[in-house]
Structures are given as structure tokens and as C-alpha cells.
Design a protein around this motif. Sequence first.
Motif, PDB file in Angstrom:
ATOM      1  N   HIS A  19       0.817  -1.212   0.000  1.00  0.00           N
ATOM      2  CA  HIS A  19       0.000   0.000   0.000  1.00  0.00           C
ATOM      3  C   HIS A  19       0.852   1.264   0.000  1.00  0.00           C
ATOM      4  N   PRO A  20       0.226   2.422  -0.294  1.00  0.00           N
ATOM      5  CA  PRO A  20       0.951   3.700  -0.259  1.00  0.00           C
ATOM      6  C   PRO A  20       1.467   4.010   1.147  1.00  0.00           C
ATOM      7  N   LEU A  21       2.245   5.051   1.256  1.00  0.00           N
ATOM      8  CA  LEU A  21       2.857   5.428   2.534  1.00  0.00           C
ATOM      9  C   LEU A  21       1.842   5.504   3.680  1.00  0.00           C
ATOM     10  N   PRO A  22       2.122   4.811   4.794  1.00  0.00           N
ATOM     11  CA  PRO A  22       1.226   4.899   5.952  1.00  0.00           C
ATOM     12  C   PRO A  22       1.142   6.322   6.517  1.00  0.00           C
ATOM     13  N   THR A  23       2.212   7.096   6.357  1.00  0.00           N
ATOM     14  CA  THR A  23       2.198   8.470   6.867  1.00  0.00           C
ATOM     15  C   THR A  23       1.222   9.354   6.093  1.00  0.00           C
ATOM     16  N   GLN A  24       0.806   8.889   4.918  1.00  0.00           N
ATOM     17  CA  GLN A  24      -0.174   9.609   4.108  1.00  0.00           C
ATOM     18  C   GLN A  24      -1.541   8.925   4.140  1.00  0.00           C
ATOM     19  N   GLY A  25      -1.731   7.994   5.084  1.00  0.00           N
ATOM     20  CA  GLY A  25      -3.018   7.331   5.252  1.00  0.00           C
ATOM     21  C   GLY A  25      -3.185   6.039   4.488  1.00  0.00           C
ATOM     22  N   GLY A  26      -2.109   5.501   3.916  1.00  0.00           N
ATOM     23  CA  GLY A  26      -2.203   4.275   3.141  1.00  0.00           C
ATOM     24  C   GLY A  26      -2.397   3.038   3.999  1.00  0.00           C
ATOM     25  N   THR A  27      -3.298   2.155   3.578  1.00  0.00           N
ATOM     26  CA  THR A  27      -3.513   0.851   4.209  1.00  0.00           C
ATOM     27  C   THR A  27      -3.785  -0.163   3.112  1.00  0.00           C
TER      28      THR A  27
END
Length: 73
Positions: free
Chosen positions: A34-42
Motif C-alpha cells: 500500500h501507499p505510505l502509511p504516513t499519508q493514510g495508506g492501508t
Amino acid sequence: MSNVIREIPGPVGPLEVLIDQPSGTPRAAVVFAHPLPTQGGTMHTKVVFQGAKALARLGCVVLRFNCRGVGRS
């Protein structure tokens, strides 16, 4: 297509994974991050969800996972 949520044990705690299976015989296996967790990715982010479903429709077994600190990982 079916979804199976599992936890893989690890040295610092479990890693939450989701397996999308095709309805027929699998043609390939894909690991989908998934995309960056710091940008809300899950692993449930819309683009990841839709991408995994499309790959499963094409006959791929798709493993999605949540990085450490996301969901139950």
C-alpha cells in the motif's frame, strides 16, 4: 473470488495480511503493497483494493499487507 484475512507471526508482533483468491485456478501470485502509511495508506486504500480485485479477476492470487503501525500490524 474470496478474501481471507490472516495474521503472520513476527518477532515484534503479527503482520496483518489479506489474501484475494481468484475463482478458478491461479495463474500467478502478486504481493501488493500500500501507499505510505504516513499519508493514510492501508491495505484497504481504494486504489489497492481495486487493483487487488482486478488482479484476482485476471486469475492472480493477491497478498496485501499492512505495514507495521497500520491496522493490526
